[in-house]
Motif scaffolding. Structure first.
Motif, PDB file in Angstrom:
ATOM      1  N   ALA A  74      42.921  45.973  33.635  1.00  0.00           N
ATOM      2  CA  ALA A  74      42.785  47.239  32.911  1.00  0.00           C
ATOM      3  C   ALA A  74      44.110  47.575  32.243  1.00  0.00           C
ATOM      4  O   ALA A  74      45.188  47.251  32.753  1.00  0.00           O
ATOM      5  N   GLN A  75      44.029  48.237  31.105  1.00  0.00           N
ATOM      6  CA  GLN A  75      45.270  48.604  30.416  1.00  0.00           C
ATOM      7  C   GLN A  75      45.786  49.961  30.852  1.00  0.00           C
ATOM      8  O   GLN A  75      46.949  50.304  30.592  1.00  0.00           O
ATOM      9  N   LEU A  76      44.967  50.756  31.543  1.00  0.00           N
ATOM     10  CA  LEU A  76      45.400  52.088  31.976  1.00  0.00           C
ATOM     11  C   LEU A  76      44.511  52.543  33.121  1.00  0.00           C
ATOM     12  O   LEU A  76      43.308  52.285  33.134  1.00  0.00           O
ATOM     13  N   PRO A 102      51.541  47.462  38.272  1.00  0.00           N
ATOM     14  CA  PRO A 102      51.851  46.893  36.951  1.00  0.00           C
ATOM     15  C   PRO A 102      51.017  47.507  35.838  1.00  0.00           C
ATOM     16  O   PRO A 102      51.326  47.332  34.664  1.00  0.00           O
ATOM     17  N   VAL A 103      49.953  48.225  36.209  1.00  0.00           N
ATOM     18  CA  VAL A 103      49.106  48.908  35.235  1.00  0.00           C
ATOM     19  C   VAL A 103      49.614  50.340  35.083  1.00  0.00           C
ATOM     20  O   VAL A 103      49.840  51.022  36.078  1.00  0.00           O
ATOM     21  N   PRO A 104      49.817  50.828  33.865  1.00  0.00           N
ATOM     22  CA  PRO A 104      50.252  52.217  33.689  1.00  0.00           C
ATOM     23  C   PRO A 104      49.263  53.185  34.327  1.00  0.00           C
ATOM     24  O   PRO A 104      48.042  53.002  34.256  1.00  0.00           O
ATOM     25  N   VAL A 105      49.798  54.219  34.949  1.00  0.00           N
ATOM     26  CA  VAL A 105      48.977  55.213  35.646  1.00  0.00           C
ATOM     27  C   VAL A 105      49.230  56.570  35.010  1.00  0.00           C
ATOM     28  O   VAL A 105      50.385  56.989  34.854  1.00  0.00           O
ATOM     29  N   ARG A 243      50.818  54.403  22.321  1.00  0.00           N
ATOM     30  CA  ARG A 243      52.031  54.763  23.060  1.00  0.00           C
ATOM     31  C   ARG A 243      52.489  53.580  23.914  1.00  0.00           C
ATOM     32  O   ARG A 243      51.670  52.831  24.468  1.00  0.00           O
ATOM     33  N   THR A 244      53.797  53.415  24.050  1.00  0.00           N
ATOM     34  CA  THR A 244      54.389  52.362  24.880  1.00  0.00           C
ATOM     35  C   THR A 244      54.852  52.958  26.197  1.00  0.00           C
ATOM     36  O   THR A 244      55.540  53.985  26.216  1.00  0.00           O
ATOM     37  N   VAL A 245      54.465  52.337  27.305  1.00  0.00           N
ATOM     38  CA  VAL A 245      54.759  52.848  28.644  1.00  0.00           C
ATOM     39  C   VAL A 245      55.507  51.775  29.420  1.00  0.00           C
ATOM     40  O   VAL A 245      55.140  50.591  29.401  1.00  0.00           O
ATOM     41  N   GLU A 246      56.567  52.194  30.129  1.00  0.00           N
ATOM     42  CA  GLU A 246      57.347  51.281  30.964  1.00  0.00           C
ATOM     43  C   GLU A 246      56.788  51.291  32.383  1.00  0.00           C
ATOM     44  O   GLU A 246      56.652  52.343  32.998  1.00  0.00           O
ATOM     45  N   THR A 247      56.446  50.101  32.909  1.00  0.00           N
ATOM     46  CA  THR A 247      55.958  49.975  34.278  1.00  0.00           C
ATOM     47  C   THR A 247      56.871  49.045  35.059  1.00  0.00           C
ATOM     48  O   THR A 247      57.922  48.616  34.562  1.00  0.00           O
ATOM     49  N   GLY A 250      57.377  45.824  33.106  1.00  0.00           N
ATOM     50  CA  GLY A 250      57.852  45.861  31.736  1.00  0.00           C
ATOM     51  C   GLY A 250      57.086  46.848  30.878  1.00  0.00           C
ATOM     52  O   GLY A 250      56.335  47.700  31.388  1.00  0.00           O
ATOM     53  N   ALA A 251      57.278  46.759  29.561  1.00  0.00           N
ATOM     54  CA  ALA A 251      56.661  47.692  28.622  1.00  0.00           C
ATOM     55  C   ALA A 251      55.230  47.274  28.310  1.00  0.00           C
ATOM     56  O   ALA A 251      54.924  46.085  28.196  1.00  0.00           O
ATOM     57  N   HIS A 252      54.360  48.291  28.194  1.00  0.00           N
ATOM     58  CA  HIS A 252      52.957  48.067  27.848  1.00  0.00           C
ATOM     59  C   HIS A 252      52.593  49.009  26.704  1.00  0.00           C
ATOM     60  O   HIS A 252      52.795  50.224  26.806  1.00  0.00           O
ATOM     61  N   LYS A 253      52.048  48.432  25.635  1.00  0.00           N
ATOM     62  CA  LYS A 253      51.575  49.249  24.516  1.00  0.00           C
ATOM     63  C   LYS A 253      50.086  49.496  24.696  1.00  0.00           C
ATOM     64  O   LYS A 253      49.295  48.565  24.836  1.00  0.00           O
TER      65      LYS A 253
END
Length: 487
Positions: A74-76, A102-105, A243-247, A250-253
């Motif tokens: 999942a991306q988010l 590792p997945v943005p929350v 939006r780019t998120v740091e986890t 690393g960074a996730h767009k």
């Protein structure tokens, strides 16, 4: 010779050929881009709804849901939050899972009217993205005193929108214990670290712990406590698109505008944990378990009370090990139940039973070592269980008392006091007996017994057994009521 006409078509102009080549190249490039887009689908967005107090059940559900989001690429992951607070241990378990994900929350306080108070505020600060729906609030993160008397939490404050929030000194009151100050300082440092990690308002986060202040959605956005506002989850995903998120990896767009939304519902394990970790249910299970084992030990062979009691006791102890409990309270509960059971076997005239009820009630009051909303055993529940235990002991004791007072029905002692009838009229003095004593035979309880009487008795006389010596019974005659003579 005659001239043969040429059949060759004239070539198109150079500019037309160039234009055709360009059109073909554009079509090929467009087809390649479409194929690449179909080969690389947009990742799903996992929504994790959490409503109610934060406890072992919700911590397990969130942790397993985040692990599932990682497995499904999942991306988010969106935690849809509505909570009045909860247990510190469960909150920290959730935050550890968020920080390591590792997945943005994203924490989304929704729907309208929801809140993220106390432990919910820490979770919002720990998430990579913080959002609120209109009509929601967060704050009041002062830790509640654990065990024993503590200070009362200050009244939550609602600063105005222009209040920027400055950190204030710890509450300086004479009633504040050293343990309470340590808890507040530790909680303030914890949420301050989370705020610095996510780049949010550090000063207000510390005020939320030390002064129990709260903010509405508009105020939280203005003071950089949250990142954005949204009406619902689809609106939130549109706002986060690009939006780019740091986890931790690393960074996730994010590309969430057209992402598929997958809502995870609590499964049977989460429901089971939610039920058994209710302090009321845990206390009832332990009580049933103790009484079930008591029935089995008192009446071996019934099996069902022992099996049900052992299962209930183990499940109750499993629930208690997930909760913040006082072991003194747990010991008092076991002591009280032991006294109540002993009252059924010992002639203490209610002393053990009364002491057992007091010990059980005191232990139930002390059992849960926190004042967190949603946890604790209410007084009506304690009174109901204590009253039921008292009624149980009263009936068992009354049955045991009547059984002790009941005449002996079997054995040699049962013959004393029994009635019989002389069947041998020739009663003669026996050797070794008194001079006027005679022995003979009588029928007692349908059996033929050798009897000894102080004086000779005629056949058919009715006698009463007064004693027994081996296989000889001592008897006395029963006086027949005299028949009255009519005038």
């Amino acid at each position: 010779m005659p001239r043969i006409a040429s059949t060759r078509q004239p070539r198109p102009p150079a500019w037309l050929r160039l234009w055709l080549y360009r059109c073909i190249a554009m079509l090929v490039a467009l087809a390649a881009c479409t194929a690449a887009a179909k080969a690389t689908p947009v990742g799903n967005v996992v929504v994790i709804p959490v409503a109610g107090a934060i406890g072992p059940a919700s911590a397990d559900f969130i942790t397993r849901s985040l692990a599932r989001a990682v497995r499904e690429n999942a991306q988010l992951a969106v935690i849809e939050l509505d909570t009045p607070g909860g247990l510190d241990t469960s909150m920290r378990q959730i935050i550890k899972a968020i920080l390591a994900s590792p997945v943005p929350v994203a924490a989304f306080i929704a729907p309208g009217g929801a809140r993220a108070a106390s432990a919910g505020t820490y979770i919002v600060y720990a998430c990579h993205i913080a959002a609120m729906a209109p009509g929601t609030n967060l704050g009041a993160a002062t830790p509640i005193q654990l065990g024993g008397p503590g200070i009362a939490s200050p009244e939550p404050k609602n600063p105005s929108e222009h209040d920027k929030g400055t950190a204030s000194a710890p509450l300086a009151t004479d009633t504040q214990s050293t343990e309470t100050r340590k808890q507040i300082d530790d909680a303030a440092a914890y949420i301050r670290g989370l705020a610095q990690l996510r780049g949010r308002n550090v000063a207000w986060a510390e005020r939320a712990v030390r002064e129990a202040v709260s903010l509405s959605a508009n105020e939280a956005l203005a003071q950089n406590v949250i990142d954005l506002k949204a009406r619902d989850v689809p609106d939130l995903l549109n706002e986060l698109d690009g939006r780019t998120v740091e986890t931790a990896t690393g960074a996730h767009k994010l590309a969430t505008a057209r992402a598929r939304i997958v809502t995870l519902e609590p499964d049977w394990r989460s429901h089971f944990l939610a039920v058994v970790t209710d302090p009321n249910v845990a206390l009832i299970l332990m009580t049933i378990g103790m009484y079930g084992l008591f029935f089995e030990f008192a009446n071996p062979g019934f099996v069902l009370p022992g099996v049900a009691g052992a299962i209930c006791l183990l499940v109750g102890l499993f629930a208690l090990q997930l909760l913040p409990i006082s072991y003194t309270g747990l010991a008092l509960i076991f002591l009280g139940i032991a006294f109540l059971i002993a009252e059924a076997f010992l002639p203490t005239f209610g002393t053990l039973g009364f002491g057992g009820i007091i010990a059980f009630a005191a232990g139930a009051l002390m059992l849960i070592d926190t004042d967190t909303p949603g946890y604790g055993v209410p007084l009506p529940m304690i009174a109901a269980i204590s009253a039921a235990s008292a009624v149980f002991v009263f009936f068992v004791s009354s049955f045991a008392y009547r059984a002790r007072r009941r005449p002996v029905a079997t054995g040699g002692e049962a013959l004393v006091g029994s009635l019989g009838e002389i069947i041998d009229a020739a009663l003669v003095p026996a050797e070794g007996q008194a001079e006027n004593a005679s022995v003979g035979w009588a029928r007692v309880h349908g059996e033929r017994w050798r009897v000894c009487a102080a004086a000779p008795l005629a056949a058919g006389a009715h006698v009463r057994v007064t004693g027994r010596h081996g296989l000889t019974l001592d008897v006395v005659p029963i006086e027949e009521p005299k028949q009255g003579v009519s005038p």
